[in-house]
Design a protein around this motif. Structure first.
Motif, PDB file in Angstrom:
ATOM      1  N   TRP A 448      43.455  51.816  48.887  1.00 28.18           N
ATOM      2  CA  TRP A 448      42.386  52.777  49.146  1.00 28.18           C
ATOM      3  C   TRP A 448      42.356  53.901  48.115  1.00 28.18           C
ATOM      4  CZ3 TRP A 448      39.039  50.522  51.832  1.00 28.18           C
ATOM      5  CH2 TRP A 448      39.365  49.735  52.932  1.00 28.18           C
ATOM      6  N   LEU A 451      40.540  52.718  45.102  1.00 26.23           N
ATOM      7  CA  LEU A 451      39.097  52.686  45.320  1.00 26.23           C
ATOM      8  C   LEU A 451      38.516  54.093  45.272  1.00 26.23           C
ATOM      9  CD1 LEU A 451      36.509  51.118  46.111  1.00 26.23           C
ATOM     10  CD2 LEU A 451      37.124  51.548  48.505  1.00 26.23           C
ATOM     11  N   GLN A 454      38.196  55.165  41.741  1.00 29.93           N
ATOM     12  CA  GLN A 454      37.116  54.432  41.086  1.00 29.93           C
ATOM     13  C   GLN A 454      35.756  55.002  41.481  1.00 29.93           C
ATOM     14  OE1 GLN A 454      36.870  50.288  42.136  1.00 29.93           O
ATOM     15  NE2 GLN A 454      35.721  49.735  40.294  1.00 29.93           N
ATOM     16  N   ARG A 455      35.598  55.334  42.757  1.00 34.80           N
ATOM     17  CA  ARG A 455      34.333  55.914  43.203  1.00 34.80           C
ATOM     18  C   ARG A 455      34.138  57.302  42.594  1.00 34.80           C
ATOM     19  NH1 ARG A 455      33.977  55.715  49.525  1.00 34.80           N
ATOM     20  NH2 ARG A 455      31.826  56.332  49.060  1.00 34.80           N
ATOM     21  N   LEU A 635      28.597  48.942  47.169  1.00 42.38           N
ATOM     22  CA  LEU A 635      29.904  48.959  47.811  1.00 42.38           C
ATOM     23  C   LEU A 635      29.924  47.842  48.849  1.00 42.38           C
ATOM     24  CD1 LEU A 635      32.627  50.510  47.937  1.00 42.38           C
ATOM     25  CD2 LEU A 635      31.729  51.653  49.955  1.00 42.38           C
ATOM     26  N   TRP A 637      32.052  45.941  51.649  1.00 43.04           N
ATOM     27  CA  TRP A 637      33.231  46.097  52.492  1.00 43.04           C
ATOM     28  C   TRP A 637      33.127  45.171  53.700  1.00 43.04           C
ATOM     29  CZ3 TRP A 637      29.124  49.404  52.864  1.00 43.04           C
ATOM     30  CH2 TRP A 637      28.657  49.744  54.138  1.00 43.04           C
ATOM     31  N   VAL A 662      39.727  43.045  44.204  1.00 38.85           N
ATOM     32  CA  VAL A 662      40.406  44.042  45.039  1.00 38.85           C
ATOM     33  C   VAL A 662      41.408  43.346  45.941  1.00 38.85           C
ATOM     34  CG1 VAL A 662      38.453  45.635  44.999  1.00 38.85           C
ATOM     35  CG2 VAL A 662      38.607  43.909  46.805  1.00 38.85           C
ATOM     36  N   ALA A 676      35.084  46.862  47.843  1.00 38.09           N
ATOM     37  CA  ALA A 676      34.964  46.730  46.391  1.00 38.09           C
ATOM     38  C   ALA A 676      33.723  47.462  45.925  1.00 38.09           C
ATOM     39  CB  ALA A 676      34.883  45.254  45.989  1.00 38.09           C
ATOM     40  N   LEU A 677      33.866  48.234  44.840  1.00 42.61           N
ATOM     41  CA  LEU A 677      32.730  48.943  44.249  1.00 42.61           C
ATOM     42  C   LEU A 677      32.262  48.181  43.017  1.00 42.61           C
ATOM     43  CD1 LEU A 677      30.918  51.460  44.290  1.00 42.61           C
ATOM     44  CD2 LEU A 677      32.561  52.530  42.719  1.00 42.61           C
TER      45      LEU A 677
END
Length: 708
Positions: A448, A451, A454-455, A635, A637, A662, A676-677
């Motif tokens: 997390w 992620l 990354q965001r 995104l 999920w 991911v 995953a973005l």
């Protein structure tokens, strides 16, 4: 036969409820030799006792609701004046919200009691006892979260037992009821503390209208001043491996650095904007926990500049510019509805048996230009990624208004914008397209935190575009060469595993990510860039800008102007709490190594053999994607079954091209999830898109998961 002339006895009032406490044991019994009281007097006494019992029950319910709802909500809101400042709540709306918090939760419980009375005294007593037990259980949940390690179902079970025991004690003995009736004064006290003592009281009842104005330094020239304050931006997020601005990823920040003075050793003085930003704009270290409001910080940049400069201020979660110095921009009224919704979410976090993964500051989402109904004559930026004209509407509304005001004025003008970028909630791709995300995705823990970073970097890519638009607008208007331009951030944020955020754990583990921020100062007519590694602390911002603008400050400050000799001491001062500084050594931080991209990202893949299943939220969005709305399902999920081990790599592909790889992370309260973005919006096309998720085996084979 009865005498018809005799007076009719009064109608018998209802007898007191069975749940009413019996008369005090110490009360004197009637003398055996005394005549019994008349029937009317006894009936009246029973009537009075019944209504006293009802009032007592009402007071008990009000006391418990005050402890369960009113006190915790007003405590948090009282310490969060920025909540009301961001949502532009006026005093009337705040007072109405307080009234709703203090009164409305009690009303349905009182109504339930009144209805149960119709079913008889026994039903009324049982209902009241049940309400007391439920409210005590709810109170036990909150207390248990603070004083025990229990969470979730175990905490609920303990709370239910505590509520049942409390209800039994209340039913059996008089003392608990008497204590609760005395405690009914609590909600009144909680409201009084909120309105008169809490930091938010300054927003409801301001007591000052700002301090003294500065004076001109001799025959100094007063250039236009343009200040853009970003939020939650660590310096290291902009740096490449060589310690310079990553020009490939953030070309406009690199452009800004190439024409300004870059203070690489600049640090904010707090990880919390309500403390950090006032320190920047007053030149003083945080000393008290007060509202970021002009009544609490009367001597600030807006009041100091207000005598010689026109002020155009776009603030977000502060209100340091008083009405006497500048007019706040007119924005669409958000109204009471958003305050009630956000307060309801807050109550859910407070009252729940688990720790909430939702950051309260995530409600501070900047409205887009389209949402605010603003129009702009700006041209569409010449950005090859910026492929849809409507994406320009995703630009924050506050930023649009700021750009519209960047033009030469007859008088010296201070243009100020505090923009909550790239601050969470993270919702933007570098292109400016938005994406939706669930509120409860963790920001820390295995998988997390990667992620989250990354965001953050994706939203920073979009922030870089906003910097480019600012520079372009300044040049087009003719302001760039003559203006003093300042771009910085109030604080950073840590993405260190186990110490994510901006609190003391993050400071101890990753001060370089939380305290160090980018700072660029372009002096009037400056053409070339340079680097200055002096020990800059953000209390230096006001005296530096004042010196450059030819203004003598009316009050002493803690900061030091960049025109003065640098500090000889390298020590940094940081305030997690006002008045309680911690120190650590200075020095430009080394950026963490960038995450290596997975070799599968960007490759084309064909459908492989099926190997299980996965559930993906919002799967339907891939069947009807419309890029012209400015929103993409970027995104992805969902969750996977127990048969997929923790740590398994999942490759997420759109239209046959892998956009992210991911891991499956250990289960959290949301399940065995993955997210995953997809930062490259070129993966998407208008209309139907194909989403595939593959399990990556140890030998690199991709096994497709059936999606639902």
């Amino acid at each position: 036969m009865a005498d018809p002339a005799a007076p009719t006895p009064p109608a018998q009032p209802p007898a007191p409820d069975a749940g009413t406490s019996p008369p005090d044991a110490g009360a004197s019994a009637p003398d055996a030799g005394t005549a019994a009281p008349d029937t009317g007097t006894s009936a009246q006494r029973r009537w009075d006792q019944g209504w006293r019992g009802e009032v007592g029950r009402l007071l008990e319910v009000a006391a418990l609701v005050g402890l369960v709802v009113t006190q915790p909500l007003l405590d948090v809101l009282g310490r969060s004046p920025d909540f009301f400042l961001f949502h532009r709540a006026d005093p009337g709306q705040i007072l109405l919200l307080v009234a709703l918090v203090a009164v409305v939760p009690t009303l349905p419980l009182v109504a339930l009691g009144a209805v149960s009375r119709l079913a008889g005294r026994t039903a009324r007593a049982i209902t009241h006892t049940a309400l007391v037990g439920l409210l005590l259980a709810a109170l036990a949940v909150q207390v248990g979260r603070h004083v025990t390690p229990l969470r979730g179902v175990p905490l609920l079970l303990v709370a239910v037992l505590a509520g049942a025991a409390g209800a039994a004690a209340h039913r059996r003995w008089r003392a608990p009821g008497r204590v609760l009736r005395l405690a009914a004064a609590g909600p009144v006290a909680f409201v009084a503390l909120f309105l008169l003592v809490s930091p938010t009281s300054a927003v409801v009842l301001p007591r000052s209208d700002g301090g003294a104005a500065g004076t001109a330094q001799g025959a100094a020239v007063h250039p236009p001043v343009v200040m853009l304050i970003l939020d939650e931006l660590p310096l290291v997020s902009l740096l490449g491996g060589d310690g310079r601005i990553d020009a490939q990823r953030f070309p406009h920040f690199a452009e800004l650095a190439g024409g300004s003075t870059w203070y690489r050793n600049a640090t904010g003085v707090s990880g919390w904007t309500p403390n950090a930003l006032p320190a920047m704009l007053t030149g003083r270290y945080p000393a008290r926990s007060v509202a970021p409001h002009y009544s609490q910080y009367p001597d600030n940049i807006f009041t100091a500049f207000g005598g010689l400069y026109d002020v155009k201020a776009q603030e977000s979660i502060t209100r340091l510019c008083p009405p006497s110095r500048c007019e706040q921009p007119i924005t669409p009224e958000q109204g009471l509805g958003v305050l009630v919704r956000q307060t309801g979410k807050l109550l859910g976090q407070i009252a729940g048996p688990t720790e909430s993964a939702v950051d309260p500051e995530d409600s501070y989402r900047e409205q887009t230009r389209a949402e605010a109904g603003l129009d702009s004559a700006e041209p569409v930026p010449d950005d090859p990624k910026f492929r849809w004209d409507s994406l320009d509407d995703n630009q924050p509304a506050r930023f649009t208004s700021f750009l519209a005001g960047l033009k030469p004025e007859p008088r010296p003008t201070l243009h100020f914008l505090h923009l909550l970028m790239p601050h969470s909630p993270w919702a933007y791709l570098p292109s400016g397209a938005r994406y939706d995300a669930p509120e409860d995705l963790p920001n820390d823990g295995a998988g997390w935190v990667d992620l989250a970073r990354q965001r953050h970097l994706a939203q920073l890519g979009y922030t870089d575009r906003l910097i480019g638009e600012t520079l372009r607008t300044l040049r087009a208007s003719g302001l760039y060469d003559q203006a003093l331009v300042v771009v910085t951030a109030d604080h950073g944020v840590s993405f260190r595993p186990g110490a994510q955020g901006r609190g003391m754990d993050a400071i101890k583990a990753a001060a370089g990510e939380v305290a160090w921020v980018p700072l660029f100062v372009k002096e009037p007519r400056q053409q070339t860039g340079r680097v200055d590694d002096r020990n800059w602390e953000h209390v230096d911002l006001l005296p530096t800008v004042a010196d450059e603008a030819g203004i003598r400050l009316p009050r002493r400050v803690d900061g030091r102007s960049a025109r003065q000799a640098p500090r000889t001491d390298s020590t940094k001062h940081f305030y997690d709490r006002p008045g309680e500084p911690i120190t650590f050594p200075g020095g430009v931080p080394t950026p963490p190594p960038p995450p290596a991209p997975h070799p599968l990202v960007g490759t084309e893949v064909r459908a492989g053999p099926a190997a299980g299943a996965a559930r993906v939220a919002d799967l339907a969005a891939f069947q009807a994607t419309d890029p012209d709305t400015g929103t993409l399902p970027a995104l992805v999920w969902g969750d996977v079954p127990e048969t997929v081990p923790d740590g398994t790599q999942l490759a997420v592909a759109v239209n046959g091209r892998i956009g992210a790889v991911v891991p499956v992370v250990p289960a959290d309260p949301g399940g065995r999830r993955f997210a995953a973005l997809l930062t490259d919006d070129r993966l998407f096309r208008a209309g139907a898109n194909t989403l595939d998720v593959y399990q990556v085996t140890g030998d690199g084979t991709l096994r497709r998961l059936a999606l639902s």
